[in-house]
Design a protein around this motif. Structure first.
Motif, PDB file in Angstrom:
ATOM      1  N   ASP A  86       0.709  -1.300   0.078  1.00  0.00           N
ATOM      2  CA  ASP A  86       0.161   0.006  -0.063  1.00  0.00           C
ATOM      3  C   ASP A  86       1.013   1.226   0.004  1.00  0.00           C
ATOM      4  OD1 ASP A  86      -1.928   1.863   0.388  1.00  0.00           O
ATOM      5  OD2 ASP A  86      -2.475   1.254   2.318  1.00  0.00           O
ATOM      6  N   GLU A 141       1.803   8.314   3.739  1.00  0.00           N
ATOM      7  CA  GLU A 141       1.429   9.018   5.286  1.00  0.00           C
ATOM      8  C   GLU A 141       2.803   8.871   6.009  1.00  0.00           C
ATOM      9  OE1 GLU A 141      -3.124   7.254   6.073  1.00  0.00           O
ATOM     10  OE2 GLU A 141      -1.437   6.167   6.784  1.00  0.00           O
ATOM     11  N   ASN A 173      -2.216  13.170   0.616  1.00  0.00           N
ATOM     12  CA  ASN A 173      -3.153  12.945  -0.625  1.00  0.00           C
ATOM     13  C   ASN A 173      -2.796  13.501  -1.835  1.00  0.00           C
ATOM     14  OD1 ASN A 173      -5.001  11.807   1.374  1.00  0.00           O
ATOM     15  ND2 ASN A 173      -5.842  13.753   1.609  1.00  0.00           N
ATOM     16  N   TRP A 191     -11.617   5.351  -2.235  1.00  0.00           N
ATOM     17  CA  TRP A 191     -11.623   6.525  -1.591  1.00  0.00           C
ATOM     18  C   TRP A 191     -12.125   7.138  -0.315  1.00  0.00           C
ATOM     19  CZ3 TRP A 191      -9.320  10.550  -4.283  1.00  0.00           C
ATOM     20  CH2 TRP A 191      -9.035  10.411  -5.542  1.00  0.00           C
ATOM     21  N   LEU A 192     -11.403   7.651   0.474  1.00  0.00           N
ATOM     22  CA  LEU A 192     -11.951   7.859   1.915  1.00  0.00           C
ATOM     23  C   LEU A 192     -13.204   8.669   1.701  1.00  0.00           C
ATOM     24  CD1 LEU A 192      -8.362   9.260   3.205  1.00  0.00           C
ATOM     25  CD2 LEU A 192      -9.656   7.229   4.008  1.00  0.00           C
ATOM     26  N   ARG A 227      -9.721  15.305   0.482  1.00  0.00           N
ATOM     27  CA  ARG A 227      -9.997  14.374  -0.422  1.00  0.00           C
ATOM     28  C   ARG A 227      -8.717  13.377  -0.807  1.00  0.00           C
ATOM     29  NH1 ARG A 227     -10.002  13.897  -6.132  1.00  0.00           N
ATOM     30  NH2 ARG A 227     -11.440  12.403  -7.194  1.00  0.00           N
ATOM     31  N   LEU A 260      -7.241   8.908  -1.344  1.00  0.00           N
ATOM     32  CA  LEU A 260      -7.206   7.318  -1.432  1.00  0.00           C
ATOM     33  C   LEU A 260      -7.198   6.773  -0.030  1.00  0.00           C
ATOM     34  CD1 LEU A 260      -5.335   6.882  -4.507  1.00  0.00           C
ATOM     35  CD2 LEU A 260      -7.929   7.114  -4.533  1.00  0.00           C
ATOM     36  N   SER A 261      -8.042   5.892   0.128  1.00  0.00           N
ATOM     37  CA  SER A 261      -7.940   4.998   1.550  1.00  0.00           C
ATOM     38  C   SER A 261      -6.580   4.207   1.214  1.00  0.00           C
ATOM     39  CB  SER A 261      -9.307   4.110   1.603  1.00  0.00           C
ATOM     40  OG  SER A 261      -9.458   3.137   0.565  1.00  0.00           O
ATOM     41  N   GLU A 262      -6.316   3.680  -0.001  1.00  0.00           N
ATOM     42  CA  GLU A 262      -5.249   2.634  -0.012  1.00  0.00           C
ATOM     43  C   GLU A 262      -4.792   2.753  -1.707  1.00  0.00           C
ATOM     44  OE1 GLU A 262      -6.011  -1.247   1.173  1.00  0.00           O
ATOM     45  OE2 GLU A 262      -7.196  -1.747  -0.457  1.00  0.00           O
TER      46      GLU A 262
END
Length: 414
Positions: free
Chosen positions: A149, A156, A262, A398-399, A405, A407-409
């Protein structure tokens, strides 16, 4: 039919604007095009805001002193027709209200001047070796694992590690920062839930307490870090208060790292969907990275909406907006406006005429923009060097947030 007549008939909701819809969050750009064409300044009932979607209008309002991030420097909540926040939210509002992002002159002017004495271009550039070392190490771990990821592995941890190094936060404490930040920025979304508010308040208390202890330690034993520099910053006898230092440190983490995370993830997703542009970047990373970073900041803007209060009656594109209203400046739409950008929906890493407003404009132009640009250049550069064959392993999700805004992963293979 005139433009204003069309606006009377087509509301943002009718045109597809729905910031709580996963489908809209995943791809808002067709809706933005309809807004710019049919309702460039329009009232959106669900959030009680005026949406402004064109680049020229957004840029002008960011510089217009008749609007403000706050109204409390001129009015009380009651005078402005607003309900004060619940008393139990006070720790969040104290923390947020003393940061540069939510202050207006004269406090904003004074604090920005003092912070700028500590957060200099020279200090930012001096971080480049550390940023490169951290980015290289994170990407190396991703490559050693054969992929994974990209969000959790690189996007992050990089900006969190950088700001922690800047502030002089011990390595053993750094895992605290990302959860605190994520909890606090949840309050910047539209209509946050009571649970979101509770998490933000707890994180505000814990993060503030931690930083107060760190400041006390640096007062006793100054170091070569940003906290020590903020303590030392002065101007004609004026210094930052402890609360102003705490709020500045939190803002640097929250505003800075959320945008960098992001932009990194959204940027790689854009590159992987545009193989011709990715091939060009791989062929000439040093030459293309400076404009590529700016284009990725424009193309999939990490902060889609920036809100301002109307302090005096204004008129925008023929629409009257009264004092006491709130405007929602749609950065993501402004950055895709064909009136300002040639072929705005095309990713063009060599684009040089690129006045995107991702970092804002006016007095609230992002103080951390040079650091964000440095982190992005080093992050993308590290991946290009170590994983030249990077490819997508699965369609990303997407989160749920719209304002911030991302991506979640982003699962990749190397």
């Amino acid at each position: 039919m005139s433009e204003l007549a069309r606006q009377d008939r087509r509301t943002p909701a009718e045109l597809g604007f729905d910031p709580w819809s996963p489908a809209f969050v995943a791809h808002p750009y067709d809706v933005y095009a309809r807004l710019r064409d049919q309702a460039p300044v329009a009232w959106y009932e669900p959030s009680n805001q005026w949406l402004v979607s064109r680049h020229a209008d957004v840029g002008a309002l960011l510089r217009d002193r008749r609007l403000g991030r706050s109204y409390l420097h001129r009015f009380s909540h009651e005078e402005f027709g607003r309900t004060p926040p619940p008393p139990e939210h006070e720790p969040f509002h104290t923390l947020n209200g003393h940061g540069l992002l939510d202050l207006e002159a004269p406090d904003h002017t004074r604090i920005r001047r003092l912070v700028s004495k500590a957060f200099t271009p020279r200090m930012v550039e001096s971080l480049r070796p550390a940023v490169r070392r951290i980015a290289t190490g994170l990407v190396g771990e991703l490559v050693a694992d054969g992929g994974g990821d990209l969000v959790a592995g690189v996007a992050e941890p990089l900006p969190v590690a950088v700001i922690a190094e800047m502030l002089g936060i011990p390595e053993g404490d750094r895992q605290l920062l990302r959860p605190w930040s994520a909890a606090i920025v949840g309050m910047f979304e539209l209509s946050p839930t009571p649970e979101t508010a509770d998490r933000a308040v707890r994180a505000s208390i814990e993060f503030s307490d931690y930083l107060r202890a760190l400041i006390a330690e640096r007062r006793r034993a100054p170091g070569d870090d940003l906290v020590s520099a903020l303590i030392a910053a002065h101007d004609e006898g004026d210094r930052l208060s402890e609360q102003e230092m705490v709020s500045t440190c939190v803002l640097l983490l929250n505003a800075g790292h959320e945008a960098t995370v992001n932009t990194t993830a959204n940027g790689w997703w854009a590159l992987l969907r545009n193989p011709d542009q990715l091939a060009a970047l791989r062929a000439d990373p040093e030459g293309l990275l400076p404009t590529a970073v700016e284009e990725l900041l424009r193309y999939d803007t990490p902060l889609q909406m920036f809100e301002r209060w109307v302090l005096d009656d204004i008129e925008v594109a023929g629409v009257s907006i009264p004092r006491g209203a709130e405007v929602a400046l749609l950065f993501g739409s402004a950055n895709r406006d064909p009136a300002r950008f040639a072929e705005p929906d095309r990713l063009d890493l060599a684009r040089t005429d690129n006045p995107h407003i991702t970092f804002g404009a006016g007095i609230h132009f992002c103080l951390g923009a040079p650091l964000a640009r440095l982190e992005l250049a080093e992050s993308f550069g590290a991946v290009l060097r170590a994983a030249p064959g990077l490819r997508l392993a699965a369609e990303p999700g997407w989160l749920p947030g719209y304002v911030i805004r991302g991506l979640s992963e982003l699962l990749v293979e190397v």
